[in-house]
Design a protein around this motif. Sequence first.
Motif, PDB file in Angstrom:
ATOM      1  N   GLU A  16     -13.076  -0.968  21.758  1.00  0.00           N
ATOM      2  CA  GLU A  16     -14.446  -0.832  21.254  1.00  0.00           C
ATOM      3  C   GLU A  16     -14.580   0.298  20.240  1.00  0.00           C
ATOM      4  OE1 GLU A  16     -17.188  -0.667  24.524  1.00  0.00           O
ATOM      5  OE2 GLU A  16     -16.210  -2.375  25.494  1.00  0.00           O
ATOM      6  N   ASN A  17     -13.473   1.031  20.001  1.00  0.00           N
ATOM      7  CA  ASN A  17     -13.475   2.090  18.993  1.00  0.00           C
ATOM      8  C   ASN A  17     -12.034   2.451  18.671  1.00  0.00           C
ATOM      9  OD1 ASN A  17     -12.611   4.061  21.000  1.00  0.00           O
ATOM     10  ND2 ASN A  17     -14.728   4.022  21.721  1.00  0.00           N
ATOM     11  N   VAL A  18     -11.855   3.282  17.668  1.00  0.00           N
ATOM     12  CA  VAL A  18     -10.510   3.614  17.206  1.00  0.00           C
ATOM     13  C   VAL A  18      -9.742   4.393  18.280  1.00  0.00           C
ATOM     14  CG1 VAL A  18     -11.034   5.771  15.956  1.00  0.00           C
ATOM     15  CG2 VAL A  18      -9.202   4.273  15.148  1.00  0.00           C
ATOM     16  N   GLU A  19     -10.432   5.212  19.069  1.00  0.00           N
ATOM     17  CA  GLU A  19      -9.752   5.974  20.123  1.00  0.00           C
ATOM     18  C   GLU A  19      -9.161   5.032  21.174  1.00  0.00           C
ATOM     19  OE1 GLU A  19     -12.951   6.686  19.109  1.00  0.00           O
ATOM     20  OE2 GLU A  19     -12.480   8.485  17.947  1.00  0.00           O
ATOM     21  N   GLN A  20      -9.955   4.035  21.596  1.00  0.00           N
ATOM     22  CA  GLN A  20      -9.438   3.054  22.558  1.00  0.00           C
ATOM     23  C   GLN A  20      -8.267   2.280  21.963  1.00  0.00           C
ATOM     24  OE1 GLN A  20     -12.442   0.423  24.110  1.00  0.00           O
ATOM     25  NE2 GLN A  20     -13.624   2.094  25.023  1.00  0.00           N
ATOM     26  N   MET A  21      -8.378   1.929  20.693  1.00  0.00           N
ATOM     27  CA  MET A  21      -7.305   1.196  20.037  1.00  0.00           C
ATOM     28  C   MET A  21      -6.017   2.019  20.026  1.00  0.00           C
ATOM     29  SD  MET A  21      -7.101  -0.396  16.180  1.00  0.00           S
ATOM     30  CE  MET A  21      -6.774   1.164  15.377  1.00  0.00           C
ATOM     31  N   LEU A  22      -6.133   3.296  19.686  1.00  0.00           N
ATOM     32  CA  LEU A  22      -4.948   4.149  19.611  1.00  0.00           C
ATOM     33  C   LEU A  22      -4.311   4.397  20.974  1.00  0.00           C
ATOM     34  CD1 LEU A  22      -6.151   6.697  16.914  1.00  0.00           C
ATOM     35  CD2 LEU A  22      -4.534   4.790  16.653  1.00  0.00           C
ATOM     36  N   ALA A  23      -5.087   4.250  22.052  1.00  0.00           N
ATOM     37  CA  ALA A  23      -4.559   4.435  23.400  1.00  0.00           C
ATOM     38  C   ALA A  23      -3.794   3.208  23.898  1.00  0.00           C
ATOM     39  CB  ALA A  23      -5.699   4.774  24.364  1.00  0.00           C
ATOM     40  N   MET A  24      -3.896   2.100  23.193  1.00  0.00           N
ATOM     41  CA  MET A  24      -3.235   0.857  23.606  1.00  0.00           C
ATOM     42  C   MET A  24      -1.755   0.886  23.217  1.00  0.00           C
ATOM     43  SD  MET A  24      -6.227  -1.741  22.305  1.00  0.00           S
ATOM     44  CE  MET A  24      -5.523  -3.242  22.992  1.00  0.00           C
ATOM     45  N   SER A  25      -0.932   0.225  24.036  1.00  0.00           N
ATOM     46  CA  SER A  25       0.498   0.157  23.701  1.00  0.00           C
ATOM     47  C   SER A  25       0.709  -0.588  22.385  1.00  0.00           C
ATOM     48  CB  SER A  25       1.287  -0.506  24.836  1.00  0.00           C
ATOM     49  OG  SER A  25       0.839  -1.830  25.037  1.00  0.00           O
ATOM     50  N   GLU A  26      -0.205  -1.489  22.030  1.00  0.00           N
ATOM     51  CA  GLU A  26      -0.092  -2.246  20.783  1.00  0.00           C
ATOM     52  C   GLU A  26      -0.336  -1.377  19.550  1.00  0.00           C
ATOM     53  OE1 GLU A  26      -0.735  -4.837  24.138  1.00  0.00           O
ATOM     54  OE2 GLU A  26      -1.989  -3.209  23.398  1.00  0.00           O
ATOM     55  N   ALA A  27      -0.795  -0.149  19.744  1.00  0.00           N
ATOM     56  CA  ALA A  27      -1.008   0.755  18.603  1.00  0.00           C
ATOM     57  C   ALA A  27       0.317   1.213  17.997  1.00  0.00           C
ATOM     58  CB  ALA A  27      -1.857   1.953  19.023  1.00  0.00           C
ATOM     59  N   ASP A  28       1.431   0.779  18.587  1.00  0.00           N
ATOM     60  CA  ASP A  28       2.752   1.011  18.003  1.00  0.00           C
ATOM     61  C   ASP A  28       2.890   0.050  16.823  1.00  0.00           C
ATOM     62  OD1 ASP A  28       5.417   1.141  17.299  1.00  0.00           O
ATOM     63  OD2 ASP A  28       6.142   0.174  19.126  1.00  0.00           O
ATOM     64  N   LEU A  29       2.625   0.548  15.655  1.00  0.00           N
ATOM     65  CA  LEU A  29       2.588  -0.317  14.477  1.00  0.00           C
ATOM     66  C   LEU A  29       3.965  -0.590  13.881  1.00  0.00           C
ATOM     67  CD1 LEU A  29      -0.641   1.037  12.703  1.00  0.00           C
ATOM     68  CD2 LEU A  29      -0.408  -0.706  14.492  1.00  0.00           C
ATOM     69  N   THR A  30       5.029  -0.254  14.611  1.00  0.00           N
ATOM     70  CA  THR A  30       6.361  -0.600  14.125  1.00  0.00           C
ATOM     71  C   THR A  30       6.662  -2.082  14.361  1.00  0.00           C
ATOM     72  OG1 THR A  30       7.423   0.062  16.200  1.00  0.00           O
ATOM     73  CG2 THR A  30       7.268   1.735  14.444  1.00  0.00           C
ATOM     74  N   LYS A  31       5.794  -2.757  15.101  1.00  0.00           N
ATOM     75  CA  LYS A  31       5.917  -4.203  15.295  1.00  0.00           C
ATOM     76  C   LYS A  31       4.802  -4.858  14.484  1.00  0.00           C
ATOM     77  CE  LYS A  31       7.743  -3.891  19.973  1.00  0.00           C
ATOM     78  NZ  LYS A  31       7.473  -4.241  21.375  1.00  0.00           N
ATOM     79  N   GLU A  33       3.495  -7.730  14.481  1.00  0.00           N
ATOM     80  CA  GLU A  33       2.547  -8.538  15.253  1.00  0.00           C
ATOM     81  C   GLU A  33       1.468  -7.678  15.925  1.00  0.00           C
ATOM     82  OE1 GLU A  33       6.169  -8.081  18.079  1.00  0.00           O
ATOM     83  OE2 GLU A  33       5.789  -8.167  15.916  1.00  0.00           O
ATOM     84  N   ASN A  34       1.800  -6.425  16.255  1.00  0.00           N
ATOM     85  CA  ASN A  34       0.791  -5.526  16.831  1.00  0.00           C
ATOM     86  C   ASN A  34      -0.293  -5.196  15.813  1.00  0.00           C
ATOM     87  OD1 ASN A  34       2.065  -5.460  19.300  1.00  0.00           O
ATOM     88  ND2 ASN A  34       2.986  -3.455  19.005  1.00  0.00           N
ATOM     89  N   THR A  35       0.121  -4.913  14.591  1.00  0.00           N
ATOM     90  CA  THR A  35      -0.845  -4.618  13.533  1.00  0.00           C
ATOM     91  C   THR A  35      -1.760  -5.821  13.317  1.00  0.00           C
ATOM     92  OG1 THR A  35       0.775  -3.169  12.488  1.00  0.00           O
ATOM     93  CG2 THR A  35      -1.103  -3.863  11.138  1.00  0.00           C
ATOM     94  N   ALA A  36      -1.184  -7.007  13.271  1.00  0.00           N
ATOM     95  CA  ALA A  36      -1.974  -8.228  13.064  1.00  0.00           C
ATOM     96  C   ALA A  36      -2.952  -8.439  14.224  1.00  0.00           C
ATOM     97  CB  ALA A  36      -1.040  -9.430  12.917  1.00  0.00           C
ATOM     98  N   ALA A  37      -2.501  -8.227  15.451  1.00  0.00           N
ATOM     99  CA  ALA A  37      -3.361  -8.419  16.623  1.00  0.00           C
ATOM    100  C   ALA A  37      -4.513  -7.421  16.623  1.00  0.00           C
ATOM    101  CB  ALA A  37      -2.538  -8.287  17.906  1.00  0.00           C
ATOM    102  N   LEU A  38      -4.227  -6.176  16.299  1.00  0.00           N
ATOM    103  CA  LEU A  38      -5.285  -5.169  16.287  1.00  0.00           C
ATOM    104  C   LEU A  38      -6.279  -5.405  15.148  1.00  0.00           C
ATOM    105  CD1 LEU A  38      -3.248  -2.005  17.295  1.00  0.00           C
ATOM    106  CD2 LEU A  38      -4.820  -3.347  18.715  1.00  0.00           C
ATOM    107  N   ALA A  39      -5.813  -5.987  14.063  1.00  0.00           N
ATOM    108  CA  ALA A  39      -6.729  -6.335  12.967  1.00  0.00           C
ATOM    109  C   ALA A  39      -7.722  -7.398  13.439  1.00  0.00           C
ATOM    110  CB  ALA A  39      -5.950  -6.826  11.748  1.00  0.00           C
ATOM    111  N   ILE A  40      -7.241  -8.380  14.189  1.00  0.00           N
ATOM    112  CA  ILE A  40      -8.137  -9.411  14.724  1.00  0.00           C
ATOM    113  C   ILE A  40      -9.089  -8.789  15.746  1.00  0.00           C
ATOM    114  CG2 ILE A  40      -8.224 -11.509  16.140  1.00  0.00           C
ATOM    115  CD1 ILE A  40      -5.713 -12.448  14.591  1.00  0.00           C
TER     116      ILE A  40
END
Length: 170
Positions: A16-31, A33-40
């Motif tokens: 619901e905000n950038v802080e929650q997003m950054l706390a997610m394991s998917e915030a590892d943008l070296t993959k 697919e994670n970047t694409a998922a977080l964009a959606i």
Amino acid sequence: MNQEKMYEVVLEALPENVEQMLAMSEADLTKPENTAALAIAALNLYPADKNAALEMLAYLQGPQEVTPYEKQFLEDRFRDKDYVPRSYFKGATPENDYEPEKPYCLQFFENPYSRQNLEEGYLTLYVNSGGADNARQIKLRKKNSTGQWFLWEQFLLADIRKPVSADPWA
């Protein structure tokens, strides 16, 4: 011809905000697919909290800022069509008003052209929508110094079939 490569990202909850997003394991943008998922996920937040969604998109775009043109584009695309980003999650169809299954599952794939400009640091992933016949593109760019993939361009907000509840012809 290249083999299609598939990726699946499962999100337990949508940030619901950038802080929650950054706390997610998917915030590892070296993959990528994670970047694409977080964009959606960020696009899904836009109708409820435009500013938080824009902060998330700004983070996902890395050194490239969200331009006034992009902000206006989002504003225009979301007029009466808040369901479009939900349509990319597994189980979301016009028949159920694009209500996705939980946990939120996204499936991306590459086609033979996805890595066409990879030597220049670009990768295009594709994602299917429950309301469209053709897959949509998310173009990512790799920052070589960090190995992170950032959102470069997205073609996710094109029109799709209306939810059945909003379609007088359904």
